[in-house]
Design a protein around this motif. Structure first.
Motif, mmCIF file in Angstrom:
data_model
loop_
_atom_site.group_PDB
_atom_site.id
_atom_site.type_symbol
_atom_site.label_atom_id
_atom_site.label_comp_id
_atom_site.label_asym_id
_atom_site.label_seq_id
_atom_site.Cartn_x
_atom_site.Cartn_y
_atom_site.Cartn_z
ATOM 1 N N ARG A 58 18.386 2.428 1.331
ATOM 2 C CA ARG A 58 18.067 1.838 2.628
ATOM 3 C C ARG A 58 16.943 2.611 3.324
ATOM 4 O O ARG A 58 16.086 2.031 3.996
ATOM 5 C CB ARG A 58 19.315 1.826 3.521
ATOM 6 C CG ARG A 58 20.461 0.993 3.038
ATOM 7 C CD ARG A 58 20.204 -0.512 3.143
ATOM 8 N NE ARG A 58 19.163 -1.001 2.253
ATOM 9 C CZ ARG A 58 19.321 -1.193 0.938
ATOM 10 N NH1 ARG A 58 20.474 -0.948 0.369
ATOM 11 N NH2 ARG A 58 18.319 -1.649 0.184
ATOM 12 N N LYS A 59 16.966 3.943 3.153
ATOM 13 C CA LYS A 59 15.899 4.759 3.716
ATOM 14 C C LYS A 59 14.572 4.409 3.053
ATOM 15 O O LYS A 59 13.541 4.269 3.723
ATOM 16 C CB LYS A 59 16.227 6.241 3.519
ATOM 17 C CG LYS A 59 15.193 7.185 4.104
ATOM 18 C CD LYS A 59 15.603 8.634 3.889
ATOM 19 C CE LYS A 59 14.551 9.593 4.441
ATOM 20 N NZ LYS A 59 14.934 11.017 4.207
ATOM 21 N N ASP A 60 14.613 4.259 1.732
ATOM 22 C CA ASP A 60 13.403 3.898 0.986
ATOM 23 C C ASP A 60 12.910 2.516 1.407
ATOM 24 O O ASP A 60 11.704 2.287 1.540
ATOM 25 C CB ASP A 60 13.690 3.932 -0.515
ATOM 26 C CG ASP A 60 12.424 3.781 -1.357
ATOM 27 O OD1 ASP A 60 11.360 4.246 -0.919
ATOM 28 O OD2 ASP A 60 12.511 3.202 -2.454
ATOM 29 N N GLU A 61 13.849 1.588 1.623
ATOM 30 C CA GLU A 61 13.463 0.247 2.057
ATOM 31 C C GLU A 61 12.742 0.303 3.401
ATOM 32 O O GLU A 61 11.755 -0.408 3.615
ATOM 33 C CB GLU A 61 14.690 -0.656 2.161
ATOM 34 C CG GLU A 61 14.338 -2.083 2.558
ATOM 35 C CD GLU A 61 15.558 -2.950 2.853
ATOM 36 O OE1 GLU A 61 15.436 -4.182 2.788
ATOM 37 O OE2 GLU A 61 16.621 -2.376 3.149
ATOM 38 N N GLY A 62 13.235 1.153 4.309
ATOM 39 C CA GLY A 62 12.574 1.291 5.603
ATOM 40 C C GLY A 62 11.148 1.785 5.470
ATOM 41 O O GLY A 62 10.235 1.291 6.147
ATOM 42 N N VAL A 63 10.940 2.752 4.569
ATOM 43 C CA VAL A 63 9.590 3.264 4.327
ATOM 44 C C VAL A 63 8.708 2.161 3.737
ATOM 45 O O VAL A 63 7.545 1.991 4.128
ATOM 46 C CB VAL A 63 9.640 4.477 3.373
ATOM 47 C CG1 VAL A 63 8.233 4.897 2.958
ATOM 48 C CG2 VAL A 63 10.368 5.639 4.034
ATOM 49 N N ILE A 64 9.262 1.390 2.806
ATOM 50 C CA ILE A 64 8.516 0.297 2.180
ATOM 51 C C ILE A 64 8.091 -0.732 3.216
ATOM 52 O O ILE A 64 6.931 -1.162 3.257
ATOM 53 C CB ILE A 64 9.364 -0.363 1.075
ATOM 54 C CG1 ILE A 64 9.558 0.591 -0.102
ATOM 55 C CG2 ILE A 64 8.713 -1.662 0.599
ATOM 56 C CD1 ILE A 64 10.601 0.113 -1.111
ATOM 57 N N LEU A 65 9.027 -1.130 4.069
ATOM 58 C CA LEU A 65 8.715 -2.150 5.075
ATOM 59 C C LEU A 65 7.676 -1.656 6.073
ATOM 60 O O LEU A 65 6.804 -2.421 6.504
ATOM 61 C CB LEU A 65 9.999 -2.568 5.797
ATOM 62 C CG LEU A 65 11.004 -3.371 4.975
ATOM 63 C CD1 LEU A 65 12.302 -3.564 5.752
ATOM 64 C CD2 LEU A 65 10.425 -4.727 4.572
ATOM 65 N N THR A 66 7.771 -0.369 6.444
ATOM 66 C CA THR A 66 6.791 0.197 7.373
ATOM 67 C C THR A 66 5.392 0.169 6.760
ATOM 68 O O THR A 66 4.414 -0.231 7.409
ATOM 69 C CB THR A 66 7.172 1.639 7.739
ATOM 70 O OG1 THR A 66 8.456 1.636 8.387
ATOM 71 C CG2 THR A 66 6.148 2.253 8.675
ATOM 72 N N ARG A 67 5.295 0.590 5.501
ATOM 73 C CA ARG A 67 3.987 0.550 4.827
ATOM 74 C C ARG A 67 3.497 -0.886 4.642
ATOM 75 O O ARG A 67 2.315 -1.176 4.820
ATOM 76 C CB ARG A 67 4.096 1.243 3.470
ATOM 77 C CG ARG A 67 4.045 2.757 3.524
ATOM 78 C CD ARG A 67 3.923 3.341 2.137
ATOM 79 N NE ARG A 67 2.765 2.821 1.425
ATOM 80 C CZ ARG A 67 2.523 3.072 0.140
ATOM 81 N NH1 ARG A 67 3.378 3.812 -0.566
ATOM 82 N NH2 ARG A 67 1.455 2.578 -0.453
#
Length: 264
Positions: A58-67
């Protein structure tokens, strides 16, 4: 006789030692309790590992969505700028066509019209890169995204992007460099350098001269091969413009969905 297993060095694990004792004493209740404790411990350990993995995803998904949000905005700005430049070129083509392809009294082409005609063979590949998308595909992390609308929009963009890349390869095949093929109609001339706003085709950095195409409308009109080749070059411009419009629409839809996710 029951023998207790030993580890390297002759040491016996504590829980195995307890089990061995309970087996010898036939203490079935204690044995069952020990078994339950071991099973529950393993289960909780696995659950903790799963929870931690899910938290990392979920943390990785947040980074992906931000980028993805930032890169979509950047690409959308590039696409709009390129589309605006292409629309200017299209307008110049339209103006030049009314002079070159008609029998009306000719007028000289303006410097901008002449430049557009001389450069009608140039079609650069459109800006289309979303680096985070390439990274997701290469690392197998695409399914880290849980929002199905985002995933479907990205799949749609991938299909569109690949189709447009193939179209570009086809579109730029056998374009005609008119000023090389028809020097009587278009001549690249060395002119005295004036203001910095004057048209300059050269990268010679000559302080005294600038280079610009000079168009002879009479020669253009009388040369059927030139007219056909110019028509071929110009005719691809409309397809490129349509591609920009579709790309912009896809990116706007993606950007809107990303904004909804971050606002919720």
């Amino acid at each position: 006789m029951f023998h207790t297993p030993t580890m390297a060095g002759g040491k016996t694990p504590v829980f195995l030692n307890k089990i061995a004792v309970q087996l010898r004493e036939q203490n079935w209740f204690a044995l069952a309790a020990e078994f339950v404790i071991v099973v529950v411990g393993v289960f909780l350990g696995l659950q903790a590992a799963n929870w931690n993995e899910e938290r990392q995803e979920r943390k990785d998904e947040g980074v992906i969505l931000t980028r993805l949000q930032a890169e979509t905005a950047t690409l959308l700005e590039l696409v709009r700028n390129e589309r605006e430049d292409l629309q200017t070129r299209t307008d110049l083509f339209t103006q030049a066509q009314s002079v070159i392809f008609t029998s009306a009294d000719p007028r000289p082409l303006t410097p901008s019209e002449c430049s557009a005609v001389a450069a009608s063979h140039i079609y650069r590949r459109e800006a289309d890169q979303l680096p985070i998308l390439e990274e997701l595909l290469s690392t197998g992390r695409f399914d880290r995204l849980k929002d199905e609308r985002i995933k479907n929009q990205l799949r749609r963009y991938i299909l569109f992007r690949d189709r447009q890349r193939a179209n570009h390869e086809e579109r730029t095949n056998e374009l005609f460099r008119l000023y090389s093929r028809h020097p009587d109609a278009i001549q690249i001339a060395a002119l005295p350098r004036g203001s910095d706003t004057e048209l300059d085709w050269g990268y010679m950095k000559n302080p005294d001269l600038r280079f610009a195409p000079q168009c002879n409308v009479d020669q253009m009109r009388s040369n059927r091969q030139f007219l056909n080749e110019l028509f071929d070059n110009m005719g691809r411009n409309g397809h490129v413009l349509l591609g920009y419009e579709e790309r912009e629409a896809i990116l706007v839809e993606l950007q809107q969905r990303l904004d909804e996710i971050f606002e919720s």
